[in-house]
Design a protein around this motif. Structure first.
Motif, mmCIF file in Angstrom:
data_model
loop_
_atom_site.group_PDB
_atom_site.id
_atom_site.type_symbol
_atom_site.label_atom_id
_atom_site.label_comp_id
_atom_site.label_asym_id
_atom_site.label_seq_id
_atom_site.Cartn_x
_atom_site.Cartn_y
_atom_site.Cartn_z
ATOM 1 N N PHE A 266 0.849 -1.198 0.000
ATOM 2 C CA PHE A 266 0.000 0.000 0.000
ATOM 3 C C PHE A 266 0.876 1.236 0.000
ATOM 4 N N ALA B 41 -6.261 3.970 0.672
ATOM 5 C CA ALA B 41 -5.081 3.121 0.779
ATOM 6 C C ALA B 41 -4.414 3.337 2.136
ATOM 7 N N TRP C 101 -3.465 -2.316 -5.589
ATOM 8 C CA TRP C 101 -3.139 -0.888 -5.391
ATOM 9 C C TRP C 101 -1.761 -0.579 -5.984
#
Lengths: 867, 208
Positions: free
Chosen positions: A658, A679, B26
């Motif tokens: 992340f 995030a 991500w």
């Protein structure tokens, strides 16, 4: 026997009558009444008809006679009237002007001369011309006679000749002027001769006018012109008993005798009026034809009979109806009576046959009923007698079997009856005892006066209905042995005398027992341990010496009330009716109190025990065990270190990813603010996760006091699974979860319970190592057992546990593994028992094993279940 | 950073740990590659349509089919998609097994982002190359299918470098006829020049 004979004779009588009875019984009353009515009616009819007919005909005859008489008289009067009209007629001719005118110039010569004859074609000048108005009245001959009685002129309208007899001796008849009218018999025929004197204008008597009228049928008929033609009148010659002429010559032929006529006619004969002077004896007869009268009589009789018949029919039907009504009433009565009797006597008899003659059935029924009643009465008498006998037997049996001596004495105290117990107690036989004085024979000398008084007192009491009094006194047996007895006296007032029933009980034994009981009662006071008795209201009714510390702790003394908490406990124990054990911590030590309820007497006995020493030892043991639990846990943790490290690696890797992702985005100036914040949130969440793992690890490792908290057993099971998740992954094994849907609340030390579960799961994993990958199954299940305990079971399909290993499964330092310390299951079991739970093991060698922990549910569990 | 070749490919992440899955998505998306993530091998197999371009990022330890199992399964079923293997704690045998099955890279957690992204890039490039080659072949095969047997014969001879006359002689027809055939072959195969036709013949033969 008497009764039976009577019954026999009764049946014989019945059999004699039975034939007619049976015959009559079959016929219903209305039918019987009808038959009876018909028969009687017929008999009466026959008699009455005879008598009435006779009476009627006599009445009728009388009426007829009087009627005949009257008719005869009437017809005679009518005849006379008719005859008189001829008189008037003659008078008319005689006094007529023509006659006077005719006679005026005439002077009768004294010598007989020829008679001047006139006929129809040549009527005499003295006769009035207008004779026609005279109607049917006509004479056969008109004569003019001179005063001497000689016929001077004669007129015969029908040209008939004068009867000879008249001419032969006419003076006899014609000369006198006295006889104006009379009947005479001329040539065997009756004639009416009417004469009237006549004068000339100078009133000189010139003789008389004489009319000759035959009394023939035309005359008679004319005289009766206005009467029924059935009535016949006739002129009768009484000497010859013959008819001379009649008004009805076709029926009553002249010349016939009276006797012949009487057959057909009723005949009444009368002499003529005013003709008595005549030498002729003629009678005027009235004849009535018999036929018409008899017909009338018959008609009357027939009418009478018809009416009688109608009357009789009406009577009979009324009679029958009455009986019909009566019989229906009787029938109803019968049915009611029979049902009533059946009910009254409880005879299971079939319903009465009510067809046929009700009266006889009623009679039969009454006879049967009376017999039944007699029989029932006899039965009752017999029953009563047998009852009496049984009562007597019972009484004797009671007397004989009585454990008390039962002695009956008369009012002077003499013994009448002496039952077997009395015989045994006092060693006198019945014969010996009866007739002796009770006082002398049985009562101890010291008590004799008292007994006399008691006897008297019992009478006084009995009058007032006082209950039986028990008195203790002393009795003496045959051998002089004196012993205490309990005596009660019951006066019995019989019809003619007064007796007393005396009940005596030997109470020597009881006295001994009472003494024993008294000594036993001292046990609690001698007891070295605290004993108390507390009643329902919480009042201490008894407390022995050793219970002083307890009383001091409660701050009360005997006969005072306990503190509220303990009062409530006493109440509970009494209502639950079961013993209960409670502990109380005092300044003098710890006591265990056993509450034993005595419900029937409504108090609780409390037995106390000093358990201070035991408590201390338990505390110590618990502490040591906790230590051991901790040590074992640490050793487990060591074994699990690798897995936990991997566990920690996951969130850390995620955090790195992340963070790097964020850095790249920021560097390239891409990605929205929201995205980045999300995030970052993920990073913090994963850091948190890592922290949780470490915290749990610390929890497992740290040494702390066990605490109890409400937790859901399912949560503990899941956490335990996650603690070993790394090891699962390494073995490429997934746990099959079969946890209960609902929450299973327990009050436990969650670290310890998790320790047990981890232990069981790791054991299961070890058991599955040898198993081939696709066939390995590890199942964790939770739920509620039928007994209410909540459970978690761990089931594997490994090789199972050998029978030998099963025996030592929970022994400390027993292990089948090379690296194992052998403490896992032993510690697990200790932990479970500290939680009032259990650890069970089942194993099927070759198929697998199941380990189950059981825990009592907490109150929170019940609450959640209810909601 | 050359990002052009990555644009139309997708990275398929298969990991049982959700946090790991999300974080990988991500990270990879930060270089502009679309990512689809799956919690297990089965889930991936159910959703994947063969022919889609991209690469796999596989976790080794997963319940059910592991990452390595999936890789082997794909090779067996001739599904050509390059894979990058990641693992918590790898050992040599595991790495060998992965590489044997044609893994692009074998990366240990936690890893440097560049290492992973580089591996993905390489994987995608490899896949692209494979894919273009394959599509050229397909195209030629399709055109060849339109030729008549005689035209095919003519084409083979032409690409062998034989002249029209030679071909006419060997087939026993006039040079004029061969000329016509040749023109039609060029047209059907959409070849601009003889050199192009020769390359097509080569591609076709390679396939055969």
């Amino acid at each position: 026997m008497i009764i039976r004979q009577r019954r026999h004779s009764g049946t014989r009588k019945i059999s004699k009558r039975s034939l007619t009875r049976r015959l009559l019984k079959g016929i219903p009353i209305p039918l019987l009444a009808l038959a009876f009515g018909l028969v009687t009616g017929f008999a009466v009819w026959v008699v009455v008809d005879r008598i009435q007919t006779r009476a009627l005909s006599s009445i009728f005859d009388q009426a007829l006679e009087s009627q005949l008489d009257r008719q005869a008289r009437e017809s005679l009067i009518r005849f006379d009237e008719y005859r008189r009209s001829f008189g008037f007629f003659t008078q008319l001719i005689a006094t007529h002007r023509r006659m006077a005118d005719y006679l005026d110039p005439i002077i009768w010569s004294r010598h007989p001369v020829d008679i001047a004859h006139y006929d129809a074609g040549n009527p005499p000048p003295w006769l009035p011309r207008d004779l026609a108005w005279q109607g049917g009245i006509s004479a056969r001959h008109f004569m003019l006679v001179d005063p001497s009685g000689a016929v001077r002129e004669l007129y015969s309208p029908a040209n008939e000749s004068l009867p000879e007899a008249l001419l032969g001796e006419p003076r006899n008849h014609l000369a006198t002027g006295q006889q104006r009218a009379y009947v005479t018999l001329l040539e065997n025929a009756p004639w009416l001769i009417v004469s009237e004197t006549t004068e000339d204008n100078a009133r000189t008597p010139m003789g008389s006018v004489v009319l000759l009228v035959p009394l023939d049928s035309a005359f008679l008929a004319a005289s009766q012109k206005f009467v029924k033609p059935t009535n016949v009148v006739a002129i009768l010659d009484p000497d010859a008993q013959r008819i001379l002429s009649s008004s009805h010559p076709e029926g009553v032929i002249p010349g016939r005798t009276l006797a012949e006529l009487r057959k057909d006619y009723l005949v009444t004969a009368q002499s003529f009026f005013d003709y008595d002077g005549s030498d002729l004896n003629l009678l005027f007869a009235t004849l009535l034809p018999r036929g018409s009268f008899e017909r009338t009589g018959q008609q009357v009789l027939d009418l009478e009979r018809r009416q009688r018949l109608i009357g009789a029919a009406v009577m009979i039907s009324a009679f029958v109806l009455l009986f019909l009504f009566l019989s229906s009433r009787i029938s109803r009565l019968l049915s009611r009576v029979s049902s009533l009797s059946r009910r009254a006597l409880e005879i299971p008899e079939a319903a009465l046959d009510r067809r046929g003659n009700q009266l006889i059935i009623l009679e039969d029924w009454i006879r049967d009923f009376v017999q039944l009643v007699m029989r029932a009465r006899e039965e009752m008498r017999r029953q009563h007698e047998s009852e009496l006998q049984e009562t007597e037997k019972l009484r004797v049996a009671i007397m004989d079997a009585s454990l008390d001596s039962v002695i009956t004495v008369n009012e002077r105290g003499g013994i009448i009856d002496f039952n077997p117990t009395a015989q045994k107690t006092f060693d006198y036989s019945h014969e010996e005892a009866v007739g002796r004085s009770f006082n002398d024979l049985v009562v101890a000398p010291k008590w004799r006066e008292t007994f006399d008084r008691l006897l008297y007192l019992s009478l006084v009491g009995a009058d007032q209905g006082a209950p039986l009094q028990r008195v203790e006194m002393q009795a003496v047996a045959r051998d002089g042995h004196i012993f205490p007895v309990e005596l009660s006296i019951k006066p019995v007032f019989l019809e003619e005398q007064l007796v007393f029933t005396l009940y005596l009980r030997d109470i020597a034994e009881r006295k001994v027992r009472e003494a024993e009981i008294r000594s036993l009662a001292a046990i609690p006071s001698e007891s070295p341990i605290p004993v108390l008795r507390i009643n329902r209201r919480g009042v201490i009714t008894y407390a022995n010496q050793p219970s002083a510390p307890l009383l001091k702790h409660w701050g009360c003394r005997p006969l005072q009330t306990l503190p509220v908490y303990w009062r409530n406990r006493v109440e509970e124990v009494l209502s639950s009716e079961s013993t209960s054990e409670l502990e109380v911590m005092t300044d003098f030590g710890v006591f265990s109190l056993l509450f034993a309820p005595v419900t029937e007497l409504d108090y609780v006995n409390v037995y106390a025990r000093d358990i201070t020493g035991e408590r201390l030892a338990e505390e110590e043991l618990k502490r040591r065990q906790n230590e051991l639990v901790h040590v074992t846990r640490l050793s487990n943790m060591g074994e699990m270190a690798t897995g936990i490290a991997h566990e920690l690696n996951q969130p850390l890797s995620a955090i790195v990813n992340f963070a790097n992702g964020c850095a790249r985005r920021l560097r390239l100036d891409m990605g929205g603010k929201e995205e980045l914040l999300h995030a970052l949130g993920q990073i913090s969440a994963q850091a948190g996760r890592a922290g949780e793992i470490i915290k749990r690890l610390r929890g497992m490792v740290s040494r702390r006091q066990p605490v109890r908290e409400h937790v859901d057993l399912n949560v503990l099971a899941r956490e335990a699974c996650s603690m070993i998740s790394h090891e699962l992954k390494r073995q490429d094994l997934a746990i099959e979860h079969r946890l209960a849907q609902r929450e299973l609340w327990v009050r436990v030390d969650s670290v310890q319970i998790e320790q047990v579960l981890i232990n069981l799961l790791r054991n299961a994993l070890d058991a599955l190592v040898e198993q081939r990958a696709p066939n390995r199954h590890l199942t964790i299940e939770s739920g509620v057992q039928p007994d209410g305990m909540v459970f978690v079971s761990v089931k594997d399909n490994g090789s199972g546990i050998s029978r030998k290993a099963m025996e030592h499964l929970f022994d400390p330092f027993y292990s089948t593994k090379e690296s194992g310390m052998g403490m896992g299951l032993a510690i697990s079991q200790t932990i479970m028992s500290h939680h009032h739970g259990k650890l069970r093991a089942e194993s099927f060698p070759g198929k697998g094993s199941t380990f189950t922990i059981e825990l009592p549910p907490s109150v929170a569990n019940l609450v959640s279940a209810a909601s | 950073m050359s990002e052009s070749p990555l644009t139309k490919s997708t990275v398929f992440v298969v990991d049982d740990d959700q946090a790991m899955r999300n974080s990988l998505k991500w990270l990879i998306e930060s270089v502009g590659v679309p990512v689809e993530s799956f919690a297990s091998a089965d889930e991936f197999l159910a959703a994947y349509q063969p022919g889609r371009s991209g690469c796999l990022v596989l976790d080794v330890r997963m319940p059910g089919m592991s990452g390595l199992d999936l890789q082997e399964y794909l090779v067996e079923h001739n599904i050509q998609i390059p894979a990058v293997i990641i693992t918590g704690h790898g050992d040599v045998p595991m790495a060998v097994r992965a590489m044997k099955s044609g893994a692009i890279d074998f990366i240990e957690k936690p890893f440097n982002d560049e290492v992973l992204l580089d591996a993905i890039r390489r994987a995608i490039a490899y896949e692209e190359q494979q894919r273009s080659h394959y599509s050229e072949n397909l195209r030629v095969q399709e055109r060849l299918a339109h030729l008549t047997p005689r035209e095919r014969e003519v084409m083979e001879m032409v690409t062998d470098g034989r002249s029209n006359k030679e071909i006419a002689n060997s087939l026993g027809v006039s040079a004029k006829t061969i000329e016509a055939h040749r023109a039609r072959v060029m047209e059907k195969m959409q070849a601009g020049s003889l050199a192009e036709l020769v390359r097509m013949a080569l591609v076709a033969n390679e396939r055969a």
